[in-house]
Design an enzyme around this catalytic site. Sequence first.
Site, PDB file in Angstrom:
ATOM      1  N   ASP A 150      19.929  16.958   0.470  1.00 26.09           N
ATOM      2  CA  ASP A 150      19.841  16.094  -0.709  1.00 26.09           C
ATOM      3  C   ASP A 150      21.257  15.778  -1.165  1.00 26.09           C
ATOM      4  O   ASP A 150      22.228  16.357  -0.672  1.00 26.09           O
ATOM      5  CB  ASP A 150      19.064  16.805  -1.821  1.00 26.09           C
ATOM      6  CG  ASP A 150      18.887  15.946  -3.066  1.00 26.09           C
ATOM      7  OD1 ASP A 150      18.532  14.759  -2.915  1.00 26.09           O
ATOM      8  OD2 ASP A 150      19.114  16.441  -4.179  1.00 26.09           O
ATOM      9  N   SER A 151      21.357  14.877  -2.138  1.00 25.55           N
ATOM     10  CA  SER A 151      22.658  14.501  -2.669  1.00 25.55           C
ATOM     11  C   SER A 151      23.284  15.609  -3.512  1.00 25.55           C
ATOM     12  O   SER A 151      24.485  15.592  -3.754  1.00 25.55           O
ATOM     13  CB  SER A 151      22.534  13.232  -3.516  1.00 25.55           C
ATOM     14  OG  SER A 151      21.652  13.455  -4.592  1.00 25.55           O
ATOM     15  N   CYS A 200      15.619  13.645  -0.571  1.00 24.64           N
ATOM     16  CA  CYS A 200      16.315  12.722  -1.460  1.00 24.64           C
ATOM     17  C   CYS A 200      15.572  11.397  -1.385  1.00 24.64           C
ATOM     18  O   CYS A 200      15.414  10.841  -0.291  1.00 24.64           O
ATOM     19  CB  CYS A 200      17.769  12.541  -1.014  1.00 24.64           C
ATOM     20  SG  CYS A 200      18.674  11.252  -1.882  1.00 24.64           S
ATOM     21  N   GLU A 247      22.146  17.968 -13.263  1.00 21.05           N
ATOM     22  CA  GLU A 247      23.281  18.610 -12.592  1.00 21.05           C
ATOM     23  C   GLU A 247      24.114  19.440 -13.578  1.00 21.05           C
ATOM     24  O   GLU A 247      24.700  20.455 -13.214  1.00 21.05           O
ATOM     25  CB  GLU A 247      24.166  17.550 -11.932  1.00 21.05           C
ATOM     26  CG  GLU A 247      23.519  16.799 -10.778  1.00 21.05           C
ATOM     27  CD  GLU A 247      23.657  17.489  -9.439  1.00 21.05           C
ATOM     28  OE1 GLU A 247      24.498  18.403  -9.331  1.00 21.05           O
ATOM     29  OE2 GLU A 247      22.912  17.127  -8.507  1.00 21.05           O
ATOM     30  N   CYS A 259      12.482  11.236  -7.835  1.00 22.79           N
ATOM     31  CA  CYS A 259      13.800  11.805  -7.551  1.00 22.79           C
ATOM     32  C   CYS A 259      13.626  13.310  -7.593  1.00 22.79           C
ATOM     33  O   CYS A 259      12.968  13.831  -8.506  1.00 22.79           O
ATOM     34  CB  CYS A 259      14.835  11.348  -8.582  1.00 22.79           C
ATOM     35  SG  CYS A 259      16.451  12.148  -8.409  1.00 22.79           S
ATOM     36  N   HIS A 314      15.440  15.616  -8.480  1.00 28.88           N
ATOM     37  CA  HIS A 314      15.949  16.272  -9.683  1.00 28.88           C
ATOM     38  C   HIS A 314      14.900  16.307 -10.806  1.00 28.88           C
ATOM     39  O   HIS A 314      14.906  17.220 -11.641  1.00 28.88           O
ATOM     40  CB  HIS A 314      17.179  15.536 -10.221  1.00 28.88           C
ATOM     41  CG  HIS A 314      18.423  15.706  -9.407  1.00 28.88           C
ATOM     42  ND1 HIS A 314      18.569  15.162  -8.158  1.00 28.88           N
ATOM     43  CD2 HIS A 314      19.590  16.350  -9.681  1.00 28.88           C
ATOM     44  CE1 HIS A 314      19.772  15.456  -7.688  1.00 28.88           C
ATOM     45  NE2 HIS A 314      20.409  16.172  -8.598  1.00 28.88           N
TER      46      HIS A 314
END
Length: 268
Positions: A11-12, A74, A153, A185, A187
Amino acid sequence: MLKDAPIGVFDSGVGGLTVVREIIRQLPSENVVYFGDTARVPYGSKSQKTIIEYTRQIIHFLKTKKVKAIVIACNTASAYALDTVAPEVDVPIIGVVRPGAYTAAHTTVSGNIGVIGTEGTINSGIYSSVLHEYNPGFRVIGKACPLFVPLVEEGLLNDSVTDEIASRYLQVLKDAHVDTLILGCTHYPLIRSTIRRIMGEGVNLVNPAYETAISLRCLLKEQGIYRESGEPEYHFFVSDGTDKFSAFANSILPVELVETRLVPIDEY
C-alpha cells in the site's frame, strides 16, 4: 513448498495494514510480507503513469521475497495499475476494488451506492465501472476525501478535526440517500466509527479490506497453495519512517511487536 511461501501485500502507507489485519484473522496460518510506500504517500493525487511505475518497483521488491501471491492493498493502485501489471506477473495478483464492489452490489436495496476514496480512485471511476457490470441501473455517487489519509497517518482517529472534516465530506452522500457506502481507501476503516456515526445506522458500510481477505482465501484454495496450518511469520518493510510505522502497526494489528525494516525502493 509453495504453500509456505508468503503473501505479498503493499500500500502507499499504513492503510494497507487494515488488509493485513483481515488476512491475519481470515487466513491465520499464512505468512505475509508487507511493504508500505511511506516515503511517497499519498498516491491519490499522483498520475496514473507514476502509480504504475511505483507499483512495478514494489512488485519487483516483493518478488525478491519469493511471494506466492500479491495483494494490491491500495485502491488507487488497484484502479490505476492492476490491469497493466497483472499480465507482467507470474503469480496471482488481486486488488481491493472488485471484492468491495461485489459486496456492495449484492447488499444494496435502493441501488444508491456511495463511494469515498482518494482523488485518484474517485476520478478513475473504477468503482462505478465495476458496479455497473453487476447492474447498469445502480446510481453511484463518488466523493473524494483527500484529507482522510493524512489524518489517519497522523493518528487522528478520534479527533474533533476528523469529525468536522468527515461531516463536510459525507453530507453529499447523506443528501443522496445512499444505503450502502464503500470505504474505498484502505485507510478509511480506521475511522469507521466516525463515518458510521455521521452516516447513521441505516447505511451499510462496506470494508473492502475484509472482502479482499475472503477473496484471497478463495483464490489460494483454487490454486492449491492455501496454507492451512503452521505458525505464521510477518515481515514489514517501508520506504521511510520505520519507527512511526511500527508504532502504528502495533496499535492496530493482533500480533506481537512489529519490527519494520527500511527499503530503498527506488533501487527496484
